[in-house]
Design an enzyme around this catalytic site. Sequence first.
Site, short mmCIF file in Angstrom:
data_model
loop_
_atom_site.label_atom_id
_atom_site.label_comp_id
_atom_site.label_asym_id
_atom_site.label_seq_id
_atom_site.Cartn_x
_atom_site.Cartn_y
_atom_site.Cartn_z
CG HIS A 25 13.28 -7.15 -38.64
ND1 HIS A 25 14.37 -6.44 -38.23
CD2 HIS A 25 13.04 -8.05 -37.66
CE1 HIS A 25 14.79 -6.89 -37.06
NE2 HIS A 25 13.99 -7.88 -36.70
CE1 TYR A 26 15.50 -1.57 -35.93
CE2 TYR A 26 15.43 -3.97 -35.69
CZ TYR A 26 16.13 -2.77 -35.65
OH TYR A 26 17.46 -2.76 -35.33
CG HIS A 61 15.18 -6.41 -27.10
ND1 HIS A 61 14.37 -5.32 -27.36
CD2 HIS A 61 15.98 -6.54 -28.19
CE1 HIS A 61 14.69 -4.82 -28.54
NE2 HIS A 61 15.65 -5.55 -29.07
CG ASP A 99 11.68 -16.04 -26.74
OD1 ASP A 99 11.21 -15.13 -26.03
OD2 ASP A 99 10.97 -16.94 -27.23
N GLY A 100 16.19 -14.90 -27.08
CA GLY A 100 17.61 -15.22 -26.97
C GLY A 100 18.35 -14.35 -25.98
CG ASP A 130 16.41 -1.06 -29.06
OD1 ASP A 130 16.95 -1.04 -27.95
OD2 ASP A 130 16.73 -1.88 -29.94
N GLY A 150 17.18 7.42 -28.54
CA GLY A 150 16.31 8.06 -29.51
C GLY A 150 14.98 7.36 -29.68
#
Length: 373
Positions: A43-44, A135, A137-138, A146, A219
């Site tokens: 993950h990010y 962003h 699917d949910g 971001d 940012g």
Amino acid sequence: MVSDQRTASNKKLDTPLDWGKAACDSLMATFEPSELPPDGRWHYHQGVFLESMRQLRQVAGGDDYLSYIKGYVDHNIDEHGNFLWNRKELDAIQAGLLLFELDEKYEDTRYRKAAKKLRNMFPTLNRTSDGGFWHKDGYPYQMWLDGLYMGGAFSMNYAEAYNEPELLEMVLEQERLMRKHTLDEKTGLYHHAWDESKAQPWADSETGKSPEFWGRAIGWYGIMFNEILDFLPENHPSEQELADALRSLVDSLANYQDADTGLWYQVVDRPERNDNWIETSCSALFIYTIARGIRSGYVNESFKQQAIKGYRGLLKRMKFDDNGHFVMPEICIGTGVGDYEHYINRPKTANDLHGVGSFVLASLEMQHLLPEL
């Protein structure tokens, strides 16, 4: 002086690069690569920190950094190039930035296989009516600032590594749509999100925009102006437009920089509110955006003092624990979209990987503007 502060190794931190290394070294000493929080997944959260470490290694060297990054990737990707990730969100793509150097350095097909899986996600993504990626699917018909960084930085690196220039054009189109739907002309800042359906409680009934300017989302978006400009071929028709957008954002950020600390607030345009608070991760990202823009020549050197003041203010906030390990405080944990109360009531934490990764990136750029503290 701030540079008199010491790490457990008893080395003085005399340069921004020293500070970036102290941040990476402290987290490496605290966590095994497979244990990086929040839960060791692909993950990010992990990707943001490890990508900053990868870039630090390019400047400072250190095989231990590469080994640590490889340890995280190898823990998540099996011998067939399979790995567990969320195929329904842009956030899961960002850690793919770690794969390109590994693919280049090692005779191991897993890394390119994994990168291709991430690349092949883009045609499957749901989109708004004008082509913007949802962003997640949910979160139907929503674009979040971001998301451009989470998917876009990987796409451009993939385009360069494996000769797929159409991916760069895809990123340019996504940036254009993001700017179209989230830019606030009055402040020059960007709303956190846009809901085309206007179904969300936070969405403006006419524009679909979210009501607030959340620092860290701006940012991540600011990072992408510099990233895209670096990847554009010479004399690309989008260069001037993107450079102007970067300069406009830097000018707006300078207007909202806190005069006393040199930093920025959680909700960027509300510094006068007593319940608003200085947030370190967005401050680091803004410093990075300004400093990198100056280095690339797109931002006027007159903004150098804003970057220096911000970075020195950031260093004053940093701490060390009893073991001499670097601690970055006052980082907002991840958040959804909401109203002002939503953002200011988000919990703060220390050494969240969003923040430490942002700090390392800021330190790398400030090394060019401020070689000695």
